[in-house]
Design an enzyme around this catalytic site. Structure first.
Site, PDB file in Angstrom:
ATOM      1  N   GLU A  87      23.337  64.704  40.038  1.00  0.00           N
ATOM      2  CA  GLU A  87      23.323  63.378  39.411  1.00  0.00           C
ATOM      3  C   GLU A  87      24.450  62.516  39.947  1.00  0.00           C
ATOM      4  O   GLU A  87      24.295  61.321  40.178  1.00  0.00           O
ATOM      5  CB  GLU A  87      23.451  63.518  37.890  1.00  0.00           C
ATOM      6  CG  GLU A  87      23.248  62.223  37.112  1.00  0.00           C
ATOM      7  CD  GLU A  87      24.519  61.416  36.866  1.00  0.00           C
ATOM      8  OE1 GLU A  87      24.406  60.282  36.375  1.00  0.00           O
ATOM      9  OE2 GLU A  87      25.639  61.896  37.176  1.00  0.00           O
ATOM     10  N   ASP A 132      25.913  69.110  37.699  1.00  0.00           N
ATOM     11  CA  ASP A 132      27.007  68.899  38.664  1.00  0.00           C
ATOM     12  C   ASP A 132      28.136  68.070  38.068  1.00  0.00           C
ATOM     13  O   ASP A 132      27.963  67.394  37.051  1.00  0.00           O
ATOM     14  CB  ASP A 132      26.489  68.224  39.943  1.00  0.00           C
ATOM     15  CG  ASP A 132      25.928  66.820  39.703  1.00  0.00           C
ATOM     16  OD1 ASP A 132      25.212  66.633  38.704  1.00  0.00           O
ATOM     17  OD2 ASP A 132      26.224  65.924  40.514  1.00  0.00           O
TER      18      ASP A 132
END
Ligand SMILES: [Zn+2]
Length: 398
Positions: free
Chosen positions: A169, A75
């Protein structure tokens, strides 16, 4: 090829969403997770994309050597769009100012000093409208290249390797659903930092505090001796906290209390803090400050109601690494052989590796050769990414 791979990954929008309750937080992260799974499939690497959106892979090696893990996240940060990323590739960089597309933004070595060390190298930038997403697609590309080069080695000549690609994350949910059975390595590395000559194995201990003050409202004209203004009590609370323990006045291993949010009326006022420190002892003192101020104010304002909730968020991985330093020692020895002196870089924040460490897999963080993460000035240096491929491959050789 590393560059093509990197460009392919950054072209896929994978921004996470902290308001989402699903796992992964956004479905579009599957676009990259599935691509990574397919690439592992094509290489013949045993792998699985599990129901929580984690890709686990395994490459067997010499069973007498420690199994090592590598981890990166798919991400990108929330601060800046990661949609329609159009990277600019500047070859043979001549130290001049770099125009970021037609945006009018300039990436200048005067402001971003690391560029001064990049003469003749290949710089990958944004076009000024999005972030680049090198955080952490540089890490993903490096790991996939390492996998490719390891597969060319005889299994007896390499450590067994576990790989893990996580979503979310950037919203702190990367280590959720972490399955140590599928990541059964002795230690691991996240490839998620900036400079390739830094290693991080110390991070903040982290807590979050929520303060809610309930006062007593009455017409201000007849309030004497009766009104308790919750907002004023909260202001008092905030003022009693140490004035110098704030982000704007601390650096290195100094911790802080950070007021993230507050709101208030006469009847009710509330504030959210994050509390950070590398030292376990000092953070306990910081927490005690909050409790002491609460008691003090309850005495000073009879009838006030103050609720204080303090939650643990994450812990300094050094607590684990100090007893299991193999990961750090191994990286320092191997990098040194290839001419890179790893320096310690304590993180003023958290890292997924901290949670992995406390769940049994000591996991320091290594660099990617990319910089200015989370914004339009983000850039990557191809030769540094290539050097990381070489260094990390070497970590896994017998
Ligand atoms: Zn990252």
């Amino acid at each position: 090829m590393l560059l093509d791979r990197f460009i392919k990954y950054v072209s896929i929008d994978t921004q996470s969403d902290e308001d989402s309750k699903t796992t992964p937080s956004t479905l579009k992260q599957y676009d990259l997770l599935k691509l990574l799974k397919n690439e592992l499939d094509e290489l013949g690497v045993q792998n699985e994309l599990d129901e929580c959106g984690r890709v686990y892979g395994f490459i067997p090696g010499n069973p007498s050597l420690d199994p090592i893990g590598l981890c990166s996240h798919v991400d990108t940060a929330l601060e800046c769009s990661g949609k329609d990323v159009k990277p600019q590739v500047i070859k043979n960089y001549d130290l001049s100012d770099i125009k970021l597309g037609k945006s009018g933004l300039i990436l200048s070595p005067k402001e971003y000093k690391h560029l001064n060390e990049c003469k003749g190298k290949t710089i990958i930038t944004t076009d000024g409208t999005t972030l680049l997403g090198a955080d952490d697609k540089a890490g993903l590309a490096i790991i996939m290249e390492v996998v490719e080069s390891l597969l060319k080695l005889d299994p007896s000549k390499r450590h067994p390797l576990y790989v893990l690609f996580t979503p979310d994350e950037e919203i702190g949910r990367g280590p959720e659903h972490f399955n140590t059975k599928k990541f059964a390595c002795k230690y691991a590395y996240t490839i998620d930092g900036a400079n390739i000559d830094y290693i991080s194995y110390e991070n903040f201990n982290a807590k979050a505090a929520n303060i809610v003050v309930k006062g007593k409202s009455i017409h201000p004209g007849s309030a004497k001796g009766i009104m308790i203004n919750a907002s004023l009590v909260l202001a008092d609370f905030i003022n009693k906290l140490p004035k110098d323990e704030i982000p704007a006045k601390t650096e290195g291993k100094e911790g802080f209390n950070h007021l993230c949010y507050m709101e208030g009326s006469v009847e009710k006022a509330s504030a959210n803090y994050i509390i950070r420190n590398h030292s376990k002892e000092i953070i306990e003192r910081q927490v005690q400050d909050f409790y002491n101020i609460k008691s003090e104010l309850e005495k000073a304002y009879p009838g006030v109601e103050i609720s204080l909730e303090i939650k643990d968020q994450y812990h300094n991985m050094y607590e684990i690494i100090k007893d299991h330093p193999e990961s750090v020692n191994h990286a320092k020895e191997v990098f040194k052989k290839l001419g890179v002196d790893l320096k310690d870089a304590p993180i003023r924040g958290g890292t997924d590796g901290a949670t992995f460490s406390f769940k049994g897999v000591p996991t320091p963080n290594l660099g990617t050769g990319s910089y200015n993460h989370h914004g339009r000035y983000e850039f990557a240096v191809l030769e540094e990414m290539e050097k990381m491929v070489e260094l990390v491959t070497e970590l896994l050789k017998a």
